[in-house]
Design an enzyme around this catalytic site. Structure first.
Site, PDB file in Angstrom:
ATOM      1  N   ALA A  68      -4.073   7.731  -4.931  1.00 14.23           N
ATOM      2  CA  ALA A  68      -2.678   7.276  -4.971  1.00 14.23           C
ATOM      3  C   ALA A  68      -2.693   5.819  -5.423  1.00 14.23           C
ATOM      4  O   ALA A  68      -2.872   4.897  -4.628  1.00 14.23           O
ATOM      5  CB  ALA A  68      -2.034   7.407  -3.599  1.00 14.23           C
TER       6      ALA A  68
ATOM      7  N   GLY B 187       0.819  -1.208   0.000  1.00 17.51           N
ATOM      8  CA  GLY B 187       0.000   0.000   0.000  1.00 17.51           C
ATOM      9  C   GLY B 187       0.848   1.251   0.000  1.00 17.51           C
ATOM     10  O   GLY B 187       2.050   1.205  -0.265  1.00 17.51           O
ATOM     11  N   ASN B 188       0.220   2.384   0.313  1.00 17.17           N
ATOM     12  CA  ASN B 188       0.941   3.655   0.364  1.00 17.17           C
ATOM     13  C   ASN B 188       0.373   4.511   1.486  1.00 17.17           C
ATOM     14  O   ASN B 188      -0.575   4.108   2.170  1.00 17.17           O
ATOM     15  CB  ASN B 188       0.869   4.368  -0.987  1.00 17.17           C
ATOM     16  CG  ASN B 188      -0.550   4.599  -1.453  1.00 17.17           C
ATOM     17  OD1 ASN B 188      -1.327   5.290  -0.804  1.00 17.17           O
ATOM     18  ND2 ASN B 188      -0.917   4.003  -2.591  1.00 17.17           N
ATOM     19  N   ARG B 189       0.940   5.700   1.667  1.00 23.86           N
ATOM     20  CA  ARG B 189       0.604   6.539   2.813  1.00 23.86           C
ATOM     21  C   ARG B 189      -0.586   7.470   2.585  1.00 23.86           C
ATOM     22  O   ARG B 189      -0.900   8.281   3.451  1.00 23.86           O
ATOM     23  CB  ARG B 189       1.826   7.386   3.201  1.00 23.86           C
ATOM     24  CG  ARG B 189       3.024   6.578   3.654  1.00 23.86           C
ATOM     25  CD  ARG B 189       4.206   7.507   3.974  1.00 23.86           C
ATOM     26  NE  ARG B 189       5.385   6.747   4.364  1.00 23.86           N
ATOM     27  CZ  ARG B 189       5.650   6.355   5.602  1.00 23.86           C
ATOM     28  NH1 ARG B 189       4.799   6.652   6.570  1.00 23.86           N
ATOM     29  NH2 ARG B 189       6.741   5.670   5.879  1.00 23.86           N
ATOM     30  N   SER B 190      -1.238   7.377   1.464  1.00 23.42           N
ATOM     31  CA  SER B 190      -2.322   8.312   1.183  1.00 23.42           C
ATOM     32  C   SER B 190      -3.477   8.159   2.176  1.00 23.42           C
ATOM     33  O   SER B 190      -3.918   7.049   2.467  1.00 23.42           O
ATOM     34  CB  SER B 190      -2.843   8.097  -0.238  1.00 23.42           C
ATOM     35  OG  SER B 190      -3.955   8.924  -0.493  1.00 23.42           O
TER      36      SER B 190
END
Length: 419
Positions: A277, A210-213
């Site tokens: 994102a 995943g990502n930090r969005s």
């Protein structure tokens, strides 16, 4: 419009000063009615200076004007921000222990609450029951935002940004006013699709890439579009903020699911804003069972495969078919390095993707992701390469409103009519 601004006794009371300024600058007359506890955070002198009206917490001031009756009767709108758990409970029970709760009992116009408290307080069955009671009586209770709270904890319970409260409260007043309708907005009659949040690419049943969005910026853009009269489809991956009110929600998890949702939407939308994102890569295999640590100590090898470039695909499909969104807006979260600056990478991406506008921001561990404020530059193919576009700095709600204004201006001369 005559507005009563009630202020509860929470640390977020300072944000109510910003909300007061928004109301007064929009031409409304505002009387502030704080609770006694709230004056420990923001003093009465501040409220009197900003509102231009005398301020009291008790029913025993201005008795000759029957103040505790008059304020509620005359108000076109009552907004309570922050509304603490205690204040919601007293309002739901119909108590009248101070000037604010008396005013709430005397209200003839719409009443709007913007709660702020710790997550456990918001989720407590008593608070949820009080919220349900107030809503059943016709009051509007805004869902709190999710984010950093007092101390080190984080979660639902944060007071929404003043700009969001301002827009939602005025919308509630417009809907409640008999025989009145809000003025048409910049995007009235337009169909807007906004993607938001971070995609999650599964590795096994319990793990994902995943990502930090957080989805804050995308949610703010969707809310700003709704406020300007647009019909908004909100394609949401993982969010750490509430879904904006008034949108058509399409929930997705992975990049491929988001791609399908965008393809389903493009031929029935005027504007596509790709603020999600989207993961560039996904695991080549999604294991059916949890990947275990091996007894021999060997590390697993995870092969990544490239996800489709949804933004570039959409632009290419529009060019090939001659139909699709009139305006396609991309987002670029960049980190500069030895090979180029953030702006240089953004300009290259604008050319490579082919979109009509590109919103560029610099990201990092303490920049943009999960924050309430941001700094962006809006790039266009028509920009002078020798000129640096101005930076837009402020809350994500402010940046969202500016972007929506830019989109409305671009639509006036758009070369890509929707079929």
């Amino acid at each position: 419009m005559r507005i009563v601004l009630g202020v509860g006794g929470g640390i977020a009371a300072y944000k109510a000063a910003l909300l007061l300024r928004l109301f007064t600058e929009a031409g409304h007359s505002v009387h502030v009615v704080p609770t006694e506890a709230s004056t420990r955070f923001v003093g009465i002198a501040t409220w009197e200076a900003l509102s231009g009206h005398p301020v009291s917490t008790t029913v025993f001031d201005a008795v000759d004007t029957v103040n505790h009756v008059r304020l509620g009767h005359e108000a076109d709108l009552i907004v309570v921000a922050p509304a603490t758990a205690d204040l919601l409970a007293r309002a739901a029970a119909g108590l009248a222990s101070d000037l604010l709760t008396n005013t709430l009992l005397m209200a003839r116009g719409p009443v709007f609450f913007a709660p702020a408290m710790h997550t456990e307080m918001w989720n407590h069955p008593a608070t949820q029951a009080n919220v349900a009671t107030l809503r059943s009586r016709g009051a509007v209770v805004m869902d709190p935002a999710s984010g950093r709270l007092t101390g080190k904890d984080s979660g639902p319970g944060r007071l929404p940004e003043p700009e969001d409260i301002f827009a939602a409260a005025l919308a509630a007043a417009g809907e409640a006013a008999a025989g009145s309708a809000p003025a048409p907005g910049l995007l009235a009659g337009r169909r807007v699709t906004v993607t938001a949040g971070g995609t999650r690419e599964p590795l096994d049943p319990v793990r994902f890439l995943g990502n930090r969005s957080s989805g804050k910026q995308g949610a703010a853009i969707a809310a700003a579009a709704v406020a300007e009269g647009a019909q908004v489809r909100f394609i949401a991956a993982h969010l750490e903020v509430p879904v904006p009110e008034g949108v058509e929600l399409v929930q997705v998890e992975t990049a491929l699911e988001l791609r399908d949702a965008v393809h389903d939407a493009v031929n029935s939308t005027d504007v596509l804003v790709m603020s999600a994102a989207v993961a560039d890569f996904r695991p080549g295999e999604n294991a059916d069972t949890k990947i275990k640590k091996r007894d021999d100590g060997a590390d697993p090898v995870i092969t990544l495969v490239r996800n489709p470039d949804i933004l570039a695909e959409t632009v290419q499909n529009r060019s090939a078919s001659g139909s699709g969104p009139s305006l396609i807006v991309g987002f670029a979260a960049e980190t500069g390095d030895g090979s180029g600056s953030v702006l240089e990478y953004g300009r290259r991406k604008l050319i490579r993707k082919g979109c009509d506008l590109l919103v560029l921001n610099q990201v990092g561990r303490s920049l943009v992701f999960g924050q309430d404020s941001t700094e962006v530059r809006i790039l266009s193919p028509q920009d002078d390469p020798g000129t640096e576009p101005p930076a837009l700095t402020g809350s994500k709600a402010e940046v969202a409103r500016h972007l929506i204004q830019r989109i409305a201006g671009e639509l006036a001369g758009c070369l890509h009519p929707t079929s």
